[in-house]
Design a protein around this motif. Structure first.
Motif, PDB file in Angstrom:
ATOM      1  N   UNK A   1       6.793 -24.848 -24.465  1.00  0.00           N
ATOM      2  CA  UNK A   1       7.653 -23.836 -24.399  1.00  0.00           C
ATOM      3  C   UNK A   1       7.632 -23.145 -22.870  1.00  0.00           C
ATOM      4  N   UNK A   2       8.660 -23.673 -22.083  1.00  0.00           N
ATOM      5  CA  UNK A   2       8.516 -23.192 -20.795  1.00  0.00           C
ATOM      6  C   UNK A   2       9.057 -21.644 -20.459  1.00  0.00           C
ATOM      7  N   UNK A   3       9.511 -21.036 -21.270  1.00  0.00           N
ATOM      8  CA  UNK A   3       9.783 -19.715 -21.533  1.00  0.00           C
ATOM      9  C   UNK A   3       8.476 -18.935 -21.381  1.00  0.00           C
ATOM     10  N   UNK A   4       7.617 -19.475 -22.250  1.00  0.00           N
ATOM     11  CA  UNK A   4       6.259 -18.910 -22.625  1.00  0.00           C
ATOM     12  C   UNK A   4       5.493 -18.892 -21.081  1.00  0.00           C
ATOM     13  N   UNK A   5       5.761 -20.066 -20.654  1.00  0.00           N
ATOM     14  CA  UNK A   5       4.986 -20.080 -19.339  1.00  0.00           C
ATOM     15  C   UNK A   5       5.416 -19.255 -18.156  1.00  0.00           C
ATOM     16  N   UNK A   6       6.800 -19.080 -18.253  1.00  0.00           N
ATOM     17  CA  UNK A   6       7.516 -18.217 -17.244  1.00  0.00           C
ATOM     18  C   UNK A   6       6.950 -16.831 -17.411  1.00  0.00           C
ATOM     19  N   UNK A   7       6.800 -16.579 -18.893  1.00  0.00           N
ATOM     20  CA  UNK A   7       6.299 -15.217 -19.203  1.00  0.00           C
ATOM     21  C   UNK A   7       4.933 -14.960 -18.735  1.00  0.00           C
ATOM     22  N   UNK A   8       4.113 -15.875 -19.030  1.00  0.00           N
ATOM     23  CA  UNK A   8       2.782 -15.836 -18.645  1.00  0.00           C
ATOM     24  C   UNK A   8       2.557 -15.759 -17.223  1.00  0.00           C
ATOM     25  N   UNK A   9       3.479 -16.468 -16.299  1.00  0.00           N
ATOM     26  CA  UNK A   9       3.331 -15.961 -14.724  1.00  0.00           C
ATOM     27  C   UNK A   9       3.758 -14.660 -14.552  1.00  0.00           C
ATOM     28  N   UNK A  10       4.942 -14.152 -14.998  1.00  0.00           N
ATOM     29  CA  UNK A  10       5.353 -12.597 -14.987  1.00  0.00           C
ATOM     30  C   UNK A  10       4.142 -11.771 -15.261  1.00  0.00           C
ATOM     31  N   UNK A  11       3.296 -12.130 -16.616  1.00  0.00           N
ATOM     32  CA  UNK A  11       2.382 -11.314 -16.786  1.00  0.00           C
ATOM     33  C   UNK A  11       1.088 -11.304 -15.819  1.00  0.00           C
ATOM     34  N   UNK A  12       0.978 -12.496 -15.399  1.00  0.00           N
ATOM     35  CA  UNK A  12      -0.178 -12.481 -14.284  1.00  0.00           C
ATOM     36  C   UNK A  12       0.235 -11.681 -13.003  1.00  0.00           C
ATOM     37  N   UNK A  13       1.506 -11.712 -12.565  1.00  0.00           N
ATOM     38  CA  UNK A  13       1.932 -11.038 -11.406  1.00  0.00           C
ATOM     39  C   UNK A  13       1.904  -9.804 -11.423  1.00  0.00           C
ATOM     40  N   UNK A  14       2.284  -9.037 -12.743  1.00  0.00           N
ATOM     41  CA  UNK A  14       2.317  -7.733 -13.033  1.00  0.00           C
ATOM     42  C   UNK A  14       1.071  -7.149 -13.264  1.00  0.00           C
ATOM     43  N   UNK A  15       0.265  -8.022 -13.900  1.00  0.00           N
ATOM     44  CA  UNK A  15      -1.297  -7.444 -14.161  1.00  0.00           C
ATOM     45  C   UNK A  15      -1.994  -7.441 -12.929  1.00  0.00           C
ATOM     46  N   UNK A  16      -1.712  -8.125 -11.799  1.00  0.00           N
ATOM     47  CA  UNK A  16      -2.441  -8.031 -10.651  1.00  0.00           C
ATOM     48  C   UNK A  16      -2.070  -7.021  -9.725  1.00  0.00           C
ATOM     49  N   UNK A  17      -0.720  -6.820  -9.629  1.00  0.00           N
ATOM     50  CA  UNK A  17      -0.122  -5.534  -8.870  1.00  0.00           C
ATOM     51  C   UNK A  17      -0.449  -4.277  -9.536  1.00  0.00           C
ATOM     52  N   UNK A  18      -0.285  -4.109 -11.120  1.00  0.00           N
ATOM     53  CA  UNK A  18      -0.556  -2.961 -11.689  1.00  0.00           C
ATOM     54  C   UNK A  18      -1.941  -2.622 -11.929  1.00  0.00           C
ATOM     55  N   UNK A  19      -2.680  -3.694 -11.532  1.00  0.00           N
ATOM     56  CA  UNK A  19      -4.267  -3.194 -11.520  1.00  0.00           C
ATOM     57  C   UNK A  19      -4.963  -3.347 -13.159  1.00  0.00           C
ATOM     58  N   UNK A  20      -4.136  -3.606 -14.172  1.00  0.00           N
ATOM     59  CA  UNK A  20      -4.508  -3.746 -15.708  1.00  0.00           C
ATOM     60  C   UNK A  20      -4.883  -4.994 -15.966  1.00  0.00           C
ATOM     61  N   UNK A  21      -4.831  -6.109 -15.047  1.00  0.00           N
ATOM     62  CA  UNK A  21      -4.942  -7.321 -15.838  1.00  0.00           C
ATOM     63  C   UNK A  21      -4.013  -7.871 -16.432  1.00  0.00           C
ATOM     64  N   UNK A  22      -3.754  -9.346 -16.479  1.00  0.00           N
ATOM     65  CA  UNK A  22      -2.624 -10.011 -17.162  1.00  0.00           C
ATOM     66  C   UNK A  22      -2.856  -9.909 -18.438  1.00  0.00           C
ATOM     67  N   UNK A  23      -4.010  -9.964 -19.166  1.00  0.00           N
ATOM     68  CA  UNK A  23      -4.110 -10.053 -20.576  1.00  0.00           C
ATOM     69  C   UNK A  23      -3.814  -9.097 -21.325  1.00  0.00           C
TER      70      UNK A  23
END
Length: 242
Positions: free
Chosen positions: A4-26
């Motif tokens: 599922x490439x949509x899942x992988x795209x969302x995982x990338x988005x989660x990692x970016x937002x988690x890094x910038x927001x400071x909450x972690x990607x999980x």
């Protein structure tokens, strides 16, 4: 190869937002993953995903680690993530999803309402914060926000904060990966995603680091909190509808 490439795209988005927001990607990755996999598979994938993202954070933000916090927060986190990981096998997946949704809603609401909420920078609070963070990571798959709140009390320079948090998280993820594997959460059919998630963990962290140079973290944190609140509501709604 069914990916599922949509899942992988969302995982990338989660990692970016988690890094910038400071909450972690999980905090984003776990509820997103629940739409594609069963809860236990998501726990296994999250642990492996985090190993790469945290290793990349350590390398990208290396300006020294705070050894005192690694001992005060890291050791209780590792002990309790093992406890939480084993306890997760005692609950049905849908129950853990409901608990996760309530956790995300409560966490985001607290930060949105109590903007200046803080924890005292003492040994007792550090141990309690590390323990809660580790236990939450083990049983729900996410606990970085609790650790971030605990570490924020020490007013560390940004790169030291991220590197120290990532180092603790790396120890936590290494420990829970072993537990999850013993619990049978890491399945053969999920291994196809691991190389992609490793690359996403590194790439997402790098992109997040670049974004931090242009967007004030406080502004981005508020957006992240609203997203966490919505994700928590959607998580509970999904379980109810099912």
């Amino acid at each position: 190869m069914n990916i599922s490439y949509i899942f992988l795209a969302l995982a990338l988005l989660a990692e970016i937002i988690g890094t910038v927001g400071g909450f972690g990607s999980s905090v984003f990755f776990v509820p997103i993953g629940n739409f594609y996999f069963d809860f236990y598979s998501v726990l296994g994938l999250t642990a492996v995903f985090h190993l790469s993202s945290n290793l990349s954070k350590i390398l990208l933000f290396r300006k020294g680690l705070n050894k005192q916090l690694i001992v005060r927060i890291g050791i209780p986190s590792v002990i309790m993530v093992i406890v939480g990981g084993y306890l997760s096998s005692l609950f049905e997946g849908y129950i853990l999803e409901i608990i996760l949704g309530c956790f995300l809603i409560s966490l985001s609401s607290l930060f949105l309402i109590k903007k200046d909420f803080s924890i005292a920078p003492n040994i007792k609070e550090s141990i309690i914060g590390g323990s809660l963070s580790g236990f939450s990571s083990g049983i729900l798959g996410t606990g970085g926000a609790i650790r971030g709140l605990t570490m924020a009390a020490f007013n560390l320079e940004k790169s030291i904060f991220i590197a120290t948090s990532a180092f603790i998280d790396f120890m936590v993820d290494l420990s829970r990966t072993v537990v999850y594997y013993q619990n049978g959460y890491i399945h053969d059919h999920d291994f196809i995603y691991i190389p992609f998630l490793f690359a996403i963990g590194i790439g997402g962290t790098y992109i997040g680091k670049k974004i931090l140079n242009y967007i004030p973290q406080e502004q981005f944190k508020r957006i992240s909190l609203i997203l966490i609140l919505l994700i928590g509501l959607v998580t509970i709604g999904k379980v109810i509808l099912q």
